[in-house]
Design an enzyme around this catalytic site. Sequence first.
Site, PDB file in Angstrom:
ATOM      1  CE1 TYR A  67      12.034   3.855 -20.112  1.00  0.00           C
ATOM      2  CE2 TYR A  67      14.023   5.195 -19.981  1.00  0.00           C
ATOM      3  CZ  TYR A  67      12.769   4.844 -19.492  1.00  0.00           C
ATOM      4  OH  TYR A  67      12.269   5.460 -18.379  1.00  0.00           O
ATOM      5  CG  HIS A 120       2.356   7.185 -17.576  1.00  0.00           C
ATOM      6  ND1 HIS A 120       2.431   6.425 -16.429  1.00  0.00           N
ATOM      7  CD2 HIS A 120       1.673   8.310 -17.234  1.00  0.00           C
ATOM      8  CE1 HIS A 120       1.820   7.065 -15.441  1.00  0.00           C
ATOM      9  NE2 HIS A 120       1.350   8.203 -15.900  1.00  0.00           N
ATOM     10  CB  CYS A 128      13.751  13.980 -32.807  1.00  0.00           C
ATOM     11  SG  CYS A 128      15.224  14.989 -32.585  1.00  0.00           S
ATOM     12  CB  CYS A 131      13.248  18.495 -34.345  1.00  0.00           C
ATOM     13  SG  CYS A 131      13.068  16.853 -35.088  1.00  0.00           S
ATOM     14  CB  THR A 195      -2.355   1.227 -11.041  1.00  0.00           C
ATOM     15  OG1 THR A 195      -1.558   2.385 -10.759  1.00  0.00           O
ATOM     16  CG2 THR A 195      -3.802   1.524 -10.693  1.00  0.00           C
TER      17      THR A 195
HETATM   18  N1  APR Z   1      -2.614  -8.400 -11.072  1.00  0.00           N
HETATM   19  C1  APR Z   1      -3.043  -7.201 -10.603  1.00  0.00           C
HETATM   20  N2  APR Z   1      -2.249  -6.351  -9.928  1.00  0.00           N
HETATM   21  C2  APR Z   1      -0.976  -6.727  -9.720  1.00  0.00           C
HETATM   22  C3  APR Z   1      -0.456  -7.944 -10.175  1.00  0.00           C
HETATM   23  C4  APR Z   1      -1.339  -8.807 -10.886  1.00  0.00           C
HETATM   24  N3  APR Z   1      -0.939  -9.992 -11.359  1.00  0.00           N
HETATM   25  N4  APR Z   1       0.851  -8.026  -9.808  1.00  0.00           N
HETATM   26  C5  APR Z   1       1.135  -6.884  -9.168  1.00  0.00           C
HETATM   27  N5  APR Z   1       0.042  -6.091  -9.084  1.00  0.00           N
HETATM   28  C6  APR Z   1      -0.097  -4.764  -8.506  1.00  0.00           C
HETATM   29  C7  APR Z   1       0.807  -4.457  -7.345  1.00  0.00           C
HETATM   30  O1  APR Z   1       0.226  -4.913  -6.130  1.00  0.00           O
HETATM   31  C8  APR Z   1       0.882  -2.926  -7.409  1.00  0.00           C
HETATM   32  O2  APR Z   1      -0.169  -2.344  -6.674  1.00  0.00           O
HETATM   33  O3  APR Z   1       0.279  -3.839  -9.511  1.00  0.00           O
HETATM   34  C9  APR Z   1       0.672  -2.629  -8.893  1.00  0.00           C
HETATM   35  C10 APR Z   1       1.892  -2.131  -9.614  1.00  0.00           C
HETATM   36  O4  APR Z   1       2.233  -0.870  -9.115  1.00  0.00           O
HETATM   37  P1  APR Z   1       3.450  -0.031  -9.717  1.00  0.00           P
HETATM   38  O5  APR Z   1       4.620  -0.921  -9.873  1.00  0.00           O
HETATM   39  O6  APR Z   1       3.597   1.177  -8.882  1.00  0.00           O
HETATM   40  O7  APR Z   1       2.962   0.335 -11.196  1.00  0.00           O
HETATM   41  P2  APR Z   1       2.009   1.508 -11.684  1.00  0.00           P
HETATM   42  O8  APR Z   1       0.939   1.787 -10.689  1.00  0.00           O
HETATM   43  O9  APR Z   1       1.583   1.165 -13.068  1.00  0.00           O
HETATM   44  O10 APR Z   1       3.009   2.730 -11.750  1.00  0.00           O
HETATM   45  C11 APR Z   1       2.526   3.961 -12.230  1.00  0.00           C
HETATM   46  O11 APR Z   1       4.697   4.932 -12.199  1.00  0.00           O
HETATM   47  O12 APR Z   1       6.950   4.607 -12.537  1.00  0.00           O
HETATM   48  C12 APR Z   1       5.813   5.169 -13.051  1.00  0.00           C
HETATM   49  O13 APR Z   1       5.328   5.714 -15.274  1.00  0.00           O
HETATM   50  C13 APR Z   1       5.475   4.614 -14.405  1.00  0.00           C
HETATM   51  O14 APR Z   1       3.314   4.059 -15.361  1.00  0.00           O
HETATM   52  C14 APR Z   1       4.147   3.934 -14.195  1.00  0.00           C
HETATM   53  C15 APR Z   1       3.583   4.686 -13.017  1.00  0.00           C
END
Ligand code: APR
Length: 254
Positions: A67, A120, A128, A131, A195
């Site tokens: 991280y 998230h 911490c 605590c 997403t």
């Molecule tokens: N513009 C728009 N979308 C995009 C781009 C871009 N330039 N590049 C990639 N993507 C899309 C991908 O096609 C995919 O569908 O972004 C998405 C990313 O998906 P994930 O990697 O699964 O990310 P996310 O959906 O944010 O994950 C959700 O999972 O691991 C946990 O806590 C973590 O917040 C995260 C959560």
Amino acid sequence: MNVPDDVLDLARRAREITVLTGAGMSAESGLATFRDAQTGLWANQDPASLATPEAWEADPARVWAWYRWRMTLMTRAQPNAGHRALAEWSEAGDAHLWVVTQNVDDLHERAGSDVLAHLHGSIFALRCSRCGQDADAVGEPLTEPVERLDPPVCVHCGGLVRPGIVWFGEALPQDALERAEAATLSADLVFVIGTSGIVYPAAGLPIMAHHRGVPVVEINPEETDLSDIATATWRVPAGEALPALLTALRENTA
Ligand code: APR
């Protein structure tokens, strides 16, 4: 770039817009998404070996190193044209935009958006692990990734300081989730940007909107688990789509 008619039409009419963003929103800032097959953050890692309370208990120095390096990458990254377009759209005042993000970076804020909810958490909001008090001692910045790094120690109780993010199996911050749900319920349009829509409860927000008859627009180069409920889908990167949309909206009102 041409904006699809249905997307432009929905955006033009909306006054209360909830924007749910994920890792794809920051992809064009150079931050890896989680699930890209080749390059995603989890490509060579088992998420459960790093992003869980159990992983932290077992080996905090390994988890902290990971991280701490991600903090460096996020600090170095700059908001992209998509982040900036969202902030400008909000400032234009024709519609109110509620930004709800799953991202733990601060790129929306640095582009000028007020983020309603970091579902998230935030990687920079340290606390911490014993605590629970906020902590600001982050230690020396990393200039390259390392395998292990001792986490800072809490000044109040001597516990180990952890990133303020939600790990797998942990509850989302209740207040952030409530704000996000309220904004989704009152929205007349929901954008889902970058997403994969597989992590809940975040992915449930656009589904909730859909069930209430609120249109959902997806911006994502790939099909996702949310594509089926989307009223309109636009298969382009966010950093190209959002500036084009903003330009089209301005032309429309000019
Ligand atoms: N513009 C728009 N979308 C995009 C781009 C871009 N330039 N590049 C990639 N993507 C899309 C991908 O096609 C995919 O569908 O972004 C998405 C990313 O998906 P994930 O990697 O699964 O990310 P996310 O959906 O944010 O994950 C959700 O999972 O691991 C946990 O806590 C973590 O917040 C995260 C959560």
